[in-house]
Motif scaffolding. Structure first.
Motif, PDB file in Angstrom:
ATOM      1  N   GLU A   1       0.648  -1.142  -0.095  1.00  0.00           N
ATOM      2  CA  GLU A   1       0.124   0.030   0.066  1.00  0.00           C
ATOM      3  C   GLU A   1       1.019   1.323  -0.024  1.00  0.00           C
ATOM      4  O   GLU A   1       0.431   2.199  -0.136  1.00  0.00           O
TER       5      GLU A   1
ATOM      6  N   ALA B   1      -0.479   2.154  -5.646  1.00  0.00           N
ATOM      7  CA  ALA B   1      -1.996   2.370  -5.431  1.00  0.00           C
ATOM      8  C   ALA B   1      -2.572   2.929  -6.674  1.00  0.00           C
ATOM      9  O   ALA B   1      -2.038   3.347  -7.342  1.00  0.00           O
ATOM     10  N   GLU B   2      -3.908   2.692  -6.653  1.00  0.00           N
ATOM     11  CA  GLU B   2      -4.566   3.109  -8.109  1.00  0.00           C
ATOM     12  C   GLU B   2      -5.843   4.111  -7.513  1.00  0.00           C
ATOM     13  O   GLU B   2      -6.377   4.048  -6.448  1.00  0.00           O
TER      14      GLU B   2
ATOM     15  N   ASP C   1      -8.851   6.713  -7.868  1.00  0.00           N
ATOM     16  CA  ASP C   1     -10.323   6.390  -8.380  1.00  0.00           C
ATOM     17  C   ASP C   1     -10.607   6.779  -9.849  1.00  0.00           C
ATOM     18  O   ASP C   1      -9.723   7.627 -10.382  1.00  0.00           O
TER      19      ASP C   1
ATOM     20  N   HIS D   1      -8.934   1.700 -11.936  1.00  0.00           N
ATOM     21  CA  HIS D   1      -8.830   0.556 -11.130  1.00  0.00           C
ATOM     22  C   HIS D   1      -8.467  -0.696 -12.128  1.00  0.00           C
ATOM     23  O   HIS D   1      -9.432  -0.785 -13.116  1.00  0.00           O
ATOM     24  N   SER D   2      -7.709  -1.574 -12.037  1.00  0.00           N
ATOM     25  CA  SER D   2      -7.704  -2.768 -12.562  1.00  0.00           C
ATOM     26  C   SER D   2      -8.562  -3.899 -12.333  1.00  0.00           C
ATOM     27  O   SER D   2      -9.314  -3.766 -11.226  1.00  0.00           O
TER      28      SER D   2
ATOM     29  N   ASP E   1     -10.203  -6.933 -10.312  1.00  0.00           N
ATOM     30  CA  ASP E   1      -9.968  -7.334  -8.922  1.00  0.00           C
ATOM     31  C   ASP E   1      -8.880  -8.368  -8.753  1.00  0.00           C
ATOM     32  O   ASP E   1      -7.980  -8.308  -8.005  1.00  0.00           O
TER      33      ASP E   1
ATOM     34  N   TRP F   1      -5.326  -7.137  -9.302  1.00  0.00           N
ATOM     35  CA  TRP F   1      -5.002  -6.341  -8.144  1.00  0.00           C
ATOM     36  C   TRP F   1      -4.649  -7.212  -7.020  1.00  0.00           C
ATOM     37  O   TRP F   1      -3.491  -7.140  -6.318  1.00  0.00           O
TER      38      TRP F   1
ATOM     39  N   TYR G   1      -0.819  -7.958  -5.558  1.00  0.00           N
ATOM     40  CA  TYR G   1      -0.395  -7.994  -4.142  1.00  0.00           C
ATOM     41  C   TYR G   1       0.381  -9.064  -3.914  1.00  0.00           C
ATOM     42  O   TYR G   1       1.484  -8.982  -2.858  1.00  0.00           O
TER      43      TYR G   1
END
Length: 138
Positions: free
Chosen positions: A32, A36-37, A39, A42-43, A45, A48, A52
């Motif tokens: 984090e 960071a993406e 607003d 966003h890729s 889910d 993401w 991670y």
């Protein structure tokens, strides 16, 4: 018996909090803190989540490999470096500063005596000359 005494005098190593003095509080390496993406961008889910896991796996594996291969040698180097600094301060710098302080104390007395010998008569003479001046207001 001597070994028990030495062990009881040594500080216990905290294996959980390895930065108790917050020396590396500025090093932010969590996912984090790095990625960071915002607003609206966003890729997917699953991408993401996988990012991670890949980030953490890569970071942890590489860090453990580097510390395993190099950590002991680097720790030994820094231990020797701080031993040298301590040795230098105790056996070289502090005695040199003491010698400097002693010599400067002598120099201060010497120059103070010279100033007193040369300037005191001049100041006394000037004082006598100016003491004869009288100012009259009319």
């Amino acid at each position: 018996d001597l070994k028990k005494l030495n062990m009881s005098q040594e500080k216990e190593l905290d294996m959980v909090d390895r930065d108790p003095n917050q020396l590396n509080a500025h090093v932010k390496v969590q996912f984090e803190d790095v990625l960071a993406e915002p607003d609206g961008a966003h890729s997917i889910d699953c991408v993401w989540r996988c990012s991670y896991m890949c980030f953490n796996c890569g970071k942890n594996c590489c860090y453990k490999l580097m510390t395993t291969l190099c950590g002991l040698f680097i720790a030994l180097y820094w231990g020797c470096e701080f031993a040298f600094i301590t040795f230098d301060q105790v056996w070289c710098i502090t005695p040199s500063l003491r010698i400097f302080s002693i010599y400067m104390g002598c120099a201060q007395k010497f120059f103070g005596t010279c100033v007193t010998c040369f300037l005191a008569p001049i100041c006394e003479t000037c004082g006598l000359m100016f003491s004869r001046i009288t100012v009259k207001n009319q």
